[in-house]
Design a protein around this motif. Sequence first.
Motif, PDB file in Angstrom:
ATOM      1  N   VAL A  38       8.597   4.353   3.644  1.00 39.57           N
ATOM      2  CA  VAL A  38       9.644   3.821   4.508  1.00 39.57           C
ATOM      3  C   VAL A  38       9.449   4.430   5.893  1.00 39.57           C
ATOM      4  O   VAL A  38       8.687   5.389   6.070  1.00 39.57           O
ATOM      5  N   ILE A  44       7.619   4.906  -1.190  1.00 40.53           N
ATOM      6  CA  ILE A  44       8.290   3.943  -2.065  1.00 40.53           C
ATOM      7  C   ILE A  44       7.480   3.912  -3.347  1.00 40.53           C
ATOM      8  O   ILE A  44       6.296   3.577  -3.340  1.00 40.53           O
ATOM      9  N   VAL A  71       9.889  -1.851  -7.735  1.00 39.85           N
ATOM     10  CA  VAL A  71      10.350  -0.751  -6.888  1.00 39.85           C
ATOM     11  C   VAL A  71      11.313   0.113  -7.702  1.00 39.85           C
ATOM     12  O   VAL A  71      12.310  -0.373  -8.224  1.00 39.85           O
ATOM     13  N   TYR A  76      15.859   0.227  -5.497  1.00 42.49           N
ATOM     14  CA  TYR A  76      15.751  -1.071  -4.826  1.00 42.49           C
ATOM     15  C   TYR A  76      17.028  -1.391  -4.048  1.00 42.49           C
ATOM     16  O   TYR A  76      16.976  -1.837  -2.904  1.00 42.49           O
ATOM     17  N   GLU A  78      19.098   0.523  -2.690  1.00 43.70           N
ATOM     18  CA  GLU A  78      19.214   1.371  -1.500  1.00 43.70           C
ATOM     19  C   GLU A  78      18.313   0.856  -0.374  1.00 43.70           C
ATOM     20  O   GLU A  78      18.687   0.865   0.794  1.00 43.70           O
ATOM     21  N   LEU A  79      17.135   0.383  -0.740  1.00 41.36           N
ATOM     22  CA  LEU A  79      16.183  -0.122   0.259  1.00 41.36           C
ATOM     23  C   LEU A  79      16.546  -1.520   0.760  1.00 41.36           C
ATOM     24  O   LEU A  79      16.339  -1.840   1.924  1.00 41.36           O
TER      25      LEU A  79
END
Length: 95
Positions: A38, A44, A71, A76, A78-79
């Motif tokens: 990130v 990741i 992921v 996932y 959170e991203l």
Amino acid sequence: MGVAGGRFLPTPAYSSIQPYCIEHRDSWVPIPELTVRVAGGLPIECSGPMQIIDFSPELGEAGIEIHLCGVTNPPYAELFPHHVEAYKRQFEGKA
């Protein structure tokens, strides 16, 4: 499922694997050492493959995409919270 994909904005380090990504864009062979991070630098983690699809010779810089499968960390949700919310909304009122 934790699958994400989109435009890839490479750093200068990408030039070391770019020819490989261009050559294998139609039949991907994973690069085991490949790490995606990130913007803040944290990796990741994925339980599935990561693929860089590079059509930049034909399409320019906008022709590079990355696909991440499975992921796991950071989570996932959170991203990509907007993706999770959009997924949930499609089932609202369908009980």
